[in-house]
Design a protein around this motif. Structure first.
Motif, PDB file in Angstrom:
ATOM      1  N   GLN A  82       0.916  -1.170   0.031  1.00 16.64           N
ATOM      2  CA  GLN A  82      -0.009   0.053  -0.092  1.00 16.64           C
ATOM      3  C   GLN A  82       0.881   1.127  -0.148  1.00 16.64           C
ATOM      4  O   GLN A  82       1.914   1.395   0.635  1.00 16.64           O
ATOM      5  N   MET A  83       0.700   2.051  -1.086  1.00 14.33           N
ATOM      6  CA  MET A  83       1.741   3.170  -1.273  1.00 14.33           C
ATOM      7  C   MET A  83       0.860   4.414  -0.924  1.00 14.33           C
ATOM      8  O   MET A  83      -0.333   4.799  -1.945  1.00 14.33           O
ATOM      9  N   THR A  84       1.112   5.308  -0.175  1.00 12.40           N
ATOM     10  CA  THR A  84       0.489   6.484   0.155  1.00 12.40           C
ATOM     11  C   THR A  84       1.342   7.854  -0.127  1.00 12.40           C
ATOM     12  O   THR A  84       2.591   7.568  -0.031  1.00 12.40           O
ATOM     13  N   SER A  85       0.721   8.984  -0.073  1.00 10.44           N
ATOM     14  CA  SER A  85       1.607  10.164  -0.307  1.00 10.44           C
ATOM     15  C   SER A  85       2.486   9.877  -1.195  1.00 10.44           C
ATOM     16  O   SER A  85       3.911  10.252  -1.080  1.00 10.44           O
ATOM     17  N   LEU A  86       2.318   9.585  -2.541  1.00 14.00           N
ATOM     18  CA  LEU A  86       3.221   9.244  -3.626  1.00 14.00           C
ATOM     19  C   LEU A  86       3.945  10.438  -3.974  1.00 14.00           C
ATOM     20  O   LEU A  86       3.391  11.473  -4.086  1.00 14.00           O
ATOM     21  N   LYS A  87       5.273  10.321  -4.359  1.00 17.11           N
ATOM     22  CA  LYS A  87       6.269  11.477  -4.767  1.00 17.11           C
ATOM     23  C   LYS A  87       6.430  11.048  -6.159  1.00 17.11           C
ATOM     24  O   LYS A  87       6.442   9.930  -6.772  1.00 17.11           O
ATOM     25  N   PRO A  88       6.846  12.000  -6.947  1.00 23.51           N
ATOM     26  CA  PRO A  88       7.352  11.643  -8.442  1.00 23.51           C
ATOM     27  C   PRO A  88       8.733  10.866  -8.338  1.00 23.51           C
ATOM     28  O   PRO A  88       8.871   9.896  -9.112  1.00 23.51           O
ATOM     29  N   GLU A  89       9.335  11.051  -7.176  1.00 20.28           N
ATOM     30  CA  GLU A  89      10.564  10.068  -7.147  1.00 20.28           C
ATOM     31  C   GLU A  89      10.401   8.453  -6.654  1.00 20.28           C
ATOM     32  O   GLU A  89      11.031   7.620  -6.748  1.00 20.28           O
ATOM     33  N   ASP A  90       8.962   8.185  -6.828  1.00 20.34           N
ATOM     34  CA  ASP A  90       8.435   6.974  -6.419  1.00 20.34           C
ATOM     35  C   ASP A  90       8.386   6.175  -7.914  1.00 20.34           C
ATOM     36  O   ASP A  90       7.802   5.050  -7.909  1.00 20.34           O
ATOM     37  N   THR A  91       8.434   7.023  -8.933  1.00 18.76           N
ATOM     38  CA  THR A  91       8.227   6.380 -10.345  1.00 18.76           C
ATOM     39  C   THR A  91       9.496   5.235 -10.341  1.00 18.76           C
ATOM     40  O   THR A  91      10.580   5.665 -10.371  1.00 18.76           O
ATOM     41  N   ALA A  92       8.873   4.045 -10.964  1.00 12.12           N
ATOM     42  CA  ALA A  92       9.766   3.073 -11.090  1.00 12.12           C
ATOM     43  C   ALA A  92       8.802   1.956 -11.557  1.00 12.12           C
ATOM     44  O   ALA A  92       7.694   2.024 -11.598  1.00 12.12           O
ATOM     45  N   VAL A 121       4.174   8.308 -11.045  1.00 12.27           N
ATOM     46  CA  VAL A 121       3.778   9.638 -10.185  1.00 12.27           C
ATOM     47  C   VAL A 121       3.958  10.761 -10.886  1.00 12.27           C
ATOM     48  O   VAL A 121       5.248  11.336 -11.080  1.00 12.27           O
ATOM     49  N   SER A 122       3.019  11.577 -11.130  1.00 12.42           N
ATOM     50  CA  SER A 122       3.186  12.721 -12.252  1.00 12.42           C
ATOM     51  C   SER A 122       1.879  13.643 -11.968  1.00 12.42           C
ATOM     52  O   SER A 122       0.732  12.910 -12.209  1.00 12.42           O
ATOM     53  N   SER A 123       1.950  14.794 -12.029  1.00 12.84           N
ATOM     54  CA  SER A 123       0.957  15.681 -12.307  1.00 12.84           C
ATOM     55  C   SER A 123       0.551  16.017 -13.601  1.00 12.84           C
ATOM     56  O   SER A 123      -0.419  16.807 -13.863  1.00 12.84           O
TER      57      SER A 123
END
Length: 123
Positions: A82-92, A121-123
């Motif tokens: 479970q991944m919350t508060s995702l950040k762009p650096e979580d992109t993988a 993870v991107s806006s």
């Protein structure tokens, strides 16, 4: 034949959540350690979360601690992330990995791997 089928990846906006699942077959799941390993573009693989066979020991990399939760359901042969508060650096690309013996932080010592699921993870 051992198979690990990961799912749940996709595109998420920063701050949002995703849950990954990995269903394992052909493997004595309730005796094995499981981990999630990710690989970002141009970077080496990193083990970010791991769980022992009975969930008695759980590990998180500092980069995800407090935001990601690993769990397992031995009755369903499934491990979750479970991944919350995702950040762009979580992109993988996220891989689930299984090990027949005790849990280890060394991702190269895992016996079986899933095919990977992309998280962006991107806006």
């Amino acid at each position: 034949e051992v198979q690990l089928q990961a799912s749940g990846g996709g595109l998420a906006q920063p701050g949002r959540s995703l849950t990954l699942s990995c269903v394992v077959s052909g493997f004595q799941f309730d005796n094995g350690a499981m981990s999630w390993v990710r690989q970002a573009p141009g970077k080496s693989r990193e083990l970010i979360a791991g769980i022992s066979w009975n969930a008695g020991n759980i590990y998180y990399d500092d980069s995800v601690k407090g935001r990601f939760t690993i769990s397992r359901d031995n009755a369903k042969n499934t491990v979750y992330l479970q991944m919350t508060s995702l950040k762009p650096e979580d992109t993988a690309v996220y891989y689930c990995a299984a090990r027949r013996s005790a849990w280890t932080h060394d991702w190269s010592r895992y016996d079986y791997w899933g095919q990977g699921t992309q998280v962006t993870v991107s806006s």
